[in-house]
Design a protein around this motif. Sequence first.
Motif, mmCIF file in Angstrom:
data_model
loop_
_atom_site.group_PDB
_atom_site.id
_atom_site.type_symbol
_atom_site.label_atom_id
_atom_site.label_comp_id
_atom_site.label_asym_id
_atom_site.label_seq_id
_atom_site.Cartn_x
_atom_site.Cartn_y
_atom_site.Cartn_z
ATOM 1 N N LYS A 186 -34.132 -2.026 -26.048
ATOM 2 C CA LYS A 186 -33.352 -0.852 -26.412
ATOM 3 C C LYS A 186 -32.974 -0.042 -25.171
ATOM 4 O O LYS A 186 -33.782 0.136 -24.262
ATOM 5 C CB LYS A 186 -34.148 0.046 -27.367
ATOM 6 N N SER A 187 -31.754 0.447 -25.164
ATOM 7 C CA SER A 187 -31.340 1.327 -24.068
ATOM 8 C C SER A 187 -32.051 2.672 -24.189
ATOM 9 O O SER A 187 -32.513 3.056 -25.263
ATOM 10 C CB SER A 187 -29.825 1.529 -24.088
ATOM 11 N N ARG A 188 -32.155 3.353 -23.065
ATOM 12 C CA ARG A 188 -32.805 4.663 -23.036
ATOM 13 C C ARG A 188 -31.949 5.614 -22.231
ATOM 14 O O ARG A 188 -31.086 5.181 -21.457
ATOM 15 C CB ARG A 188 -34.194 4.550 -22.385
ATOM 16 N N PRO A 189 -32.154 6.896 -22.387
ATOM 17 C CA PRO A 189 -31.393 7.838 -21.563
ATOM 18 C C PRO A 189 -31.597 7.555 -20.083
ATOM 19 O O PRO A 189 -32.725 7.327 -19.635
ATOM 20 C CB PRO A 189 -31.970 9.202 -21.959
ATOM 21 N N VAL A 190 -30.517 7.541 -19.329
ATOM 22 C CA VAL A 190 -30.609 7.317 -17.892
ATOM 23 C C VAL A 190 -31.163 8.576 -17.233
ATOM 24 O O VAL A 190 -30.702 9.688 -17.518
ATOM 25 C CB VAL A 190 -29.230 6.964 -17.300
ATOM 26 N N PRO A 191 -32.173 8.443 -16.391
ATOM 27 C CA PRO A 191 -32.773 9.644 -15.780
ATOM 28 C C PRO A 191 -31.764 10.405 -14.926
ATOM 29 O O PRO A 191 -30.948 9.814 -14.218
ATOM 30 C CB PRO A 191 -33.902 9.077 -14.913
ATOM 31 N N TYR B 226 -47.006 6.102 -19.249
ATOM 32 C CA TYR B 226 -46.104 5.763 -20.360
ATOM 33 C C TYR B 226 -44.747 6.429 -20.169
ATOM 34 O O TYR B 226 -43.695 5.800 -20.327
ATOM 35 C CB TYR B 226 -46.692 6.241 -21.702
ATOM 36 N N ASP B 227 -44.768 7.708 -19.844
ATOM 37 C CA ASP B 227 -43.520 8.459 -19.691
ATOM 38 C C ASP B 227 -42.681 7.907 -18.545
ATOM 39 O O ASP B 227 -41.452 7.834 -18.652
ATOM 40 C CB ASP B 227 -43.826 9.945 -19.452
ATOM 41 N N TYR B 228 -43.344 7.537 -17.472
ATOM 42 C CA TYR B 228 -42.611 7.018 -16.317
ATOM 43 C C TYR B 228 -41.907 5.714 -16.680
ATOM 44 O O TYR B 228 -40.741 5.504 -16.317
ATOM 45 C CB TYR B 228 -43.573 6.797 -15.150
ATOM 46 N N PHE B 229 -42.608 4.845 -17.397
ATOM 47 C CA PHE B 229 -41.979 3.590 -17.820
ATOM 48 C C PHE B 229 -40.773 3.863 -18.710
ATOM 49 O O PHE B 229 -39.704 3.274 -18.520
ATOM 50 C CB PHE B 229 -42.984 2.700 -18.551
ATOM 51 N N LYS B 230 -40.934 4.751 -19.673
ATOM 52 C CA LYS B 230 -39.819 5.064 -20.578
ATOM 53 C C LYS B 230 -38.637 5.671 -19.834
ATOM 54 O O LYS B 230 -37.484 5.436 -20.185
ATOM 55 C CB LYS B 230 -40.296 6.003 -21.690
ATOM 56 N N ASN B 231 -38.913 6.445 -18.802
ATOM 57 C CA ASN B 231 -37.842 7.113 -18.073
ATOM 58 C C ASN B 231 -37.043 6.179 -17.191
ATOM 59 O O ASN B 231 -35.823 6.353 -17.046
ATOM 60 C CB ASN B 231 -38.426 8.239 -17.205
ATOM 61 N N TYR B 232 -37.694 5.181 -16.589
ATOM 62 C CA TYR B 232 -37.031 4.455 -15.506
ATOM 63 C C TYR B 232 -36.853 2.958 -15.722
ATOM 64 O O TYR B 232 -36.114 2.326 -14.961
ATOM 65 C CB TYR B 232 -37.813 4.662 -14.202
ATOM 66 N N TYR B 233 -37.490 2.366 -16.707
ATOM 67 C CA TYR B 233 -37.460 0.909 -16.807
ATOM 68 C C TYR B 233 -36.660 0.410 -18.006
ATOM 69 O O TYR B 233 -36.939 -0.652 -18.550
ATOM 70 C CB TYR B 233 -38.897 0.356 -16.798
ATOM 71 N N GLY B 234 -35.650 1.172 -18.375
ATOM 72 C CA GLY B 234 -34.753 0.742 -19.432
ATOM 73 C C GLY B 234 -33.700 -0.220 -18.918
ATOM 74 O O GLY B 234 -33.409 -0.276 -17.712
ATOM 75 N N PRO B 235 -33.084 -1.000 -19.794
ATOM 76 C CA PRO B 235 -32.084 -1.990 -19.364
ATOM 77 C C PRO B 235 -30.863 -1.358 -18.711
ATOM 78 O O PRO B 235 -30.233 -1.975 -17.838
ATOM 79 C CB PRO B 235 -31.722 -2.704 -20.666
ATOM 80 N N ASN B 236 -30.498 -0.159 -19.141
ATOM 81 C CA ASN B 236 -29.331 0.515 -18.571
ATOM 82 C C ASN B 236 -29.641 1.237 -17.279
ATOM 83 O O ASN B 236 -28.793 1.959 -16.745
ATOM 84 C CB ASN B 236 -28.717 1.486 -19.587
ATOM 85 N N ASN B 237 -30.851 1.003 -16.744
ATOM 86 C CA ASN B 237 -31.215 1.525 -15.419
ATOM 87 C C ASN B 237 -31.603 0.365 -14.507
ATOM 88 O O ASN B 237 -32.411 0.529 -13.589
ATOM 89 C CB ASN B 237 -32.382 2.511 -15.536
ATOM 90 N N ALA B 238 -30.989 -0.806 -14.755
ATOM 91 C CA ALA B 238 -31.389 -2.010 -14.034
ATOM 92 C C ALA B 238 -30.213 -2.973 -13.925
ATOM 93 O O ALA B 238 -29.192 -2.836 -14.602
ATOM 94 C CB ALA B 238 -32.558 -2.686 -14.752
ATOM 95 N N VAL B 239 -30.389 -3.967 -13.069
ATOM 96 C CA VAL B 239 -29.439 -5.070 -12.966
ATOM 97 C C VAL B 239 -30.240 -6.369 -12.943
ATOM 98 O O VAL B 239 -31.266 -6.471 -12.283
ATOM 99 C CB VAL B 239 -28.535 -4.940 -11.721
ATOM 100 N N LEU B 240 -29.783 -7.350 -13.717
ATOM 101 C CA LEU B 240 -30.387 -8.675 -13.767
ATOM 102 C C LEU B 240 -29.516 -9.647 -12.977
ATOM 103 O O LEU B 240 -28.294 -9.696 -13.182
ATOM 104 C CB LEU B 240 -30.508 -9.144 -15.219
ATOM 105 N N ILE B 241 -30.145 -10.398 -12.091
ATOM 106 C CA ILE B 241 -29.438 -11.401 -11.296
ATOM 107 C C ILE B 241 -29.991 -12.779 -11.637
ATOM 108 O O ILE B 241 -31.204 -12.978 -11.675
ATOM 109 C CB ILE B 241 -29.613 -11.168 -9.783
#
Length: 443
Positions: A237-242, A200-215
């Motif tokens: 929802k955006s999340r803190p960037v790791p 759960y923590d890993y998903f919350k840390n790294y899979y937020g929209p502001n840590n990704a790019v959509l093509i």
Amino acid sequence: MRKSLFTLALSALIGFNANAQQVEFTEFDLDNGLHVILHQDNSAPVVITSVMYDVGGKDLGGKPETGLRTGFAHFFEHLLFEGSENIERGEFMKIIPANGGTFNANTSQDRTYYYEIFPSNKLELGLWLESERMLHPVIDQVGVDTQNEVVKEEKRQRYDAPYGKALEEISKNLFNVHPYKYPNIGYMEDLDASTLEEFYDYFKNYYGPNNAVLIVAGDFDTAETKELVKQYFSEVKSRPVPERNFPMEEPITETIKAQAYDPNIQVPAIIATYRTPGFGTRDAYILDMISSYLSGGKSSVLYKKIVDEQKQALAVQAINLGQMDYNVFALFAIPMGEVTLDTLLDEMDEEIAKMQTELISERDHQKLINQFENQFVNSNSSVEGIAGSLATYYLLYDNVNLINEEIEIYRSITREEIRDVAKKYLSPNQRVELEYLPKKDEE
């Protein structure tokens, strides 16, 4: 999944067109920080939806107080196909082919990439699927247990194959403190010991929209697609960037000798590996050219000499494995008959020494430029390739325009730079010499 050591060194050289058309694209950001890149190409009724996350094998799971875990990013590559609150378990991978599409995902040490290829009238479905993956995937014990077995089977098939552990052994000996020292697939005991809370923590840390790019690339209407993207992804929802603060490696200043044993081989190999600057640096581009000069095809220096003419090796390769923080430059050879590993290493060193003191010929220099022009054009010859390039250049290189401009870097590389970079990074006192051997006899 990571390609084998051999596959990494081989590129198909087809379809050269030095005057290839520029790739056009549009960029925008959602309020939640998701970066979106659109490439419209209405020449065929096909569309690609893809998401690249800024998370890879170097990003360990777990907690410092209970133990860090390897292999989490690769594990999530599988786990996020399990389903979501709106997609039943196992249905994700059925929906796509049922609608005429194909899909895949892959993970490196630096990023994770998911993509679907659909008929263009299924664009909205592709966007919905990726938004479901990002918004509310189901992460439960059943899914974790299922994918744990999938990953173990993958390891058996790929990493337990002959020479399949070579990259793992290279990394373990070349890196001391940086997490590149761990295999991308991870250690199975780490995955077995991991808890649901850690996932759960890993998903919350790294899979937020502001840590990704959509093509989105292919046959679509740009204005309509922008609205669909907002419709499906604005809710996330955006999340803190790791924050990352990986330790730096001390330079290698004297030859390190190591051995590794592989019970799945009968013929040993010699691997000389160098820790070099990460991709995106000019020196990394030059090292790409050096690796191609040494072993890029049957007319290359090492193949022609050691395999073709002298019949000393079954195979020989020079590989510049690109990573964000450090590249891995490797010389790899398998001996023929009674030829020793030291002999092969001496022969490869002889060609490196020539590069360090002499300029390669103008003919060879132009041949290299032609090869890289060819590869560059080929990589952008399909909307699938363009989608991957756009994501990579944005997320890892921080310069999307490289999709049109990177070839100019290769064209600008001089023979003098090739000589100087070979001298700067490829001396014996800067490397690990790894003897990759069949299983040690029982004592």
